[in-house]
Design a protein around this motif. Structure first.
Motif, PDB file in Angstrom:
ATOM      1  N   VAL A   2       0.836  -1.200   0.000  1.00  0.00           N
ATOM      2  CA  VAL A   2       0.000   0.000   0.000  1.00  0.00           C
ATOM      3  C   VAL A   2       0.871   1.250   0.000  1.00  0.00           C
ATOM      4  CG1 VAL A   2      -1.659   1.348   1.330  1.00  0.00           C
ATOM      5  CG2 VAL A   2      -1.951  -1.124   1.124  1.00  0.00           C
ATOM      6  N   LEU A  22       1.269   4.358  -2.693  1.00  0.00           N
ATOM      7  CA  LEU A  22       1.085   5.740  -2.284  1.00  0.00           C
ATOM      8  C   LEU A  22       2.310   6.603  -2.561  1.00  0.00           C
ATOM      9  CD1 LEU A  22      -0.755   5.198   1.122  1.00  0.00           C
ATOM     10  CD2 LEU A  22      -1.750   6.041  -1.005  1.00  0.00           C
ATOM     11  N   HIS A  76      -6.121  -1.140   3.989  1.00  0.00           N
ATOM     12  CA  HIS A  76      -5.684  -0.233   2.923  1.00  0.00           C
ATOM     13  C   HIS A  76      -6.155   1.191   3.211  1.00  0.00           C
ATOM     14  CE1 HIS A  76      -5.032   1.365  -1.100  1.00  0.00           C
ATOM     15  NE2 HIS A  76      -4.494   0.223  -1.477  1.00  0.00           N
ATOM     16  N   ARG A  77      -7.434   1.350   3.581  1.00  0.00           N
ATOM     17  CA  ARG A  77      -7.971   2.682   3.828  1.00  0.00           C
ATOM     18  C   ARG A  77      -7.320   3.341   5.038  1.00  0.00           C
ATOM     19  NH1 ARG A  77     -12.816   0.261   2.009  1.00  0.00           N
ATOM     20  NH2 ARG A  77     -13.502  -0.241   4.118  1.00  0.00           N
ATOM     21  N   GLU A  80      -3.940   4.576   3.973  1.00  0.00           N
ATOM     22  CA  GLU A  80      -4.068   5.746   3.108  1.00  0.00           C
ATOM     23  C   GLU A  80      -4.367   6.996   3.925  1.00  0.00           C
ATOM     24  OE1 GLU A  80      -5.477   4.480  -1.313  1.00  0.00           O
ATOM     25  OE2 GLU A  80      -7.016   4.480   0.234  1.00  0.00           O
ATOM     26  N   GLY A 122      -1.198   8.659   3.191  1.00  0.00           N
ATOM     27  CA  GLY A 122      -1.467   8.965   1.790  1.00  0.00           C
ATOM     28  C   GLY A 122      -1.309  10.414   1.415  1.00  0.00           C
ATOM     29  N   ALA A 167      -5.854   9.379  -0.848  1.00  0.00           N
ATOM     30  CA  ALA A 167      -6.839   8.316  -0.683  1.00  0.00           C
ATOM     31  C   ALA A 167      -8.111   8.575  -1.483  1.00  0.00           C
ATOM     32  CB  ALA A 167      -7.188   8.134   0.792  1.00  0.00           C
ATOM     33  N   GLY A 190     -10.305   0.771  -2.065  1.00  0.00           N
ATOM     34  CA  GLY A 190      -8.871   1.033  -2.022  1.00  0.00           C
ATOM     35  C   GLY A 190      -8.170   0.903  -3.360  1.00  0.00           C
ATOM     36  N   ARG A 197      -6.869   2.197  -6.975  1.00  0.00           N
ATOM     37  CA  ARG A 197      -6.406   3.512  -7.404  1.00  0.00           C
ATOM     38  C   ARG A 197      -6.281   3.638  -8.921  1.00  0.00           C
ATOM     39  NH1 ARG A 197      -4.052   6.732  -3.947  1.00  0.00           N
ATOM     40  NH2 ARG A 197      -2.370   7.344  -5.366  1.00  0.00           N
TER      41      ARG A 197
END
Length: 319
Positions: A47, A51, A177-178, A181, A185, A189, A269, A271
């Protein structure tokens, strides 16, 4: 995950750097990723890499300062460095003070992320993966439970000093993941990178497409002599395609559908998203609709719907 390999670990710093700090104007931040085996360090590393963090796995503490200096002077420079450290490495004894003090001496803001989970969940995860715990053979009875207990003791001081502790016991991969972020992030995010790609069905559907739109129901400009040699990027063709009955309704419906899907992707999550727009040969209808759809979505960028919208034409110019 990005791996660091170096054939030159010795020598003096590059010009403009020094052991007491980074080059003037250099801006580097670091996060140390550690925690219990099976708690999600590998997921966290992936992750962070997505990012924009440069991830190193179990780099010896003696090389961390050199890594920061080299990264700051690289082209392009590395501004965000994630250091994954765990008990698999003989270099990591459970004491982060050497690492954090070295980074502070270089003027690098440093945070520590610690991942943990319950014993039951860790045992289940190791069972699914069919792996041995790194401290299992060192425990008194050689059991998985004993290895987990030994690791908890070894890393107790690290957990106490961590800036952020995340318990992944009840978290799905997307929930973890969130959380990452939100913490690391830097606002990324809420953004997603979208590619709108035209193609010709006779050459095959793009394998990386997340959504496929079929515009072969529209009249084909190929059968109009004065339009045949032109493409959907030219006004004469795009105006013809977009003026056909149903074209405008279809375009706006697709715009709404793509918008809904992107919102769902962000919640999960993800991208990156690719929307493939197809006609027979990928020259007229799909190109015109892809360009128009890209313009509609591009107008949403200011509202935070997407970070980057690219329109590409896979089969344009192909015979």
């Amino acid at each position: 995950m990005t791996r660091v390999e170096s054939n030159n670990t010795a020598g003096s710093p590059r010009p403009g750097t020094g052991r007491g700090g980074l080059a003037k104007g250099a801006s580097v931040e670091a996060v140390i990723v550690t925690g219990l085996s099976g708690a999600g360090r590998g997921t966290a590393a992936r992750v962070l890499e997505d990012l924009g963090w440069y991830v190193t796995d179990n780099l010896p503490p003696e090389l961390i300062g050199r890594m920061v200096e080299l990264g700051a002077s690289a082209e392009p420079p590395i501004h965000r460095l994630a250091l994954v450290m765990d008990v698999r490495s003989r270099f990591f004894t459970g004491d982060l003070s050497v690492v954090t003090e070295q980074l502070r001496a270089l003027g690098v803001p440093t945070r520590v992320l610690f991942l943990e989970a319950s014993d039951d969940v860790l045992i289940r995860r190791f069972g699914f993966a069919r792996r041995r715990h790194p401290l299992q053979s060192e425990s008194a009875d050689g059991t998985l439970s004993a290895g987990i207990a030994a690791e908890r003791v070894r890393l107790s001081a690290v957990k106490a000093a961590a800036d952020l502790v995340i318990d992944t016991t009840e978290l799905s991969i997307h929930q973890l993941h969130r959380k990452l972020e939100e913490a690391y992030g830097g606002g990324a995010a809420t953004t997603l990178q979208l590619t709108v790609q035209s193609f010709g069905f006779k050459y095959g559907v793009p394998l990386d497409a997340d959504m496929v739109l079929d515009v072969r129901f529209l009249p084909n400009p190929h059968w109009i002599p004065e339009l045949r040699e032109h493409t959907g990027q030219e006004t004469v063709v795009s105006e013809y395609v977009l003026s056909r009955p149903g074209a405008d309704d279809y375009l706006r419906t697709c715009h709404h559908l793509v918008d809904l899907t992107m919102n769902g992707y962000r919640q999960e999550g993800k991208r990156y998203m690719t929307v493939a727009v197809g006609c027979t040969g990928g020259k007229h209808r799909s190109v015109a609709i892809a360009e128009a759809l890209g313009e509609l979505i591009g107008a949403d960028i200011g509202a935070g719907v997407a970070d980057v919208v690219r329109v590409v034409h896979r089969d344009l110019g192909r015979e």
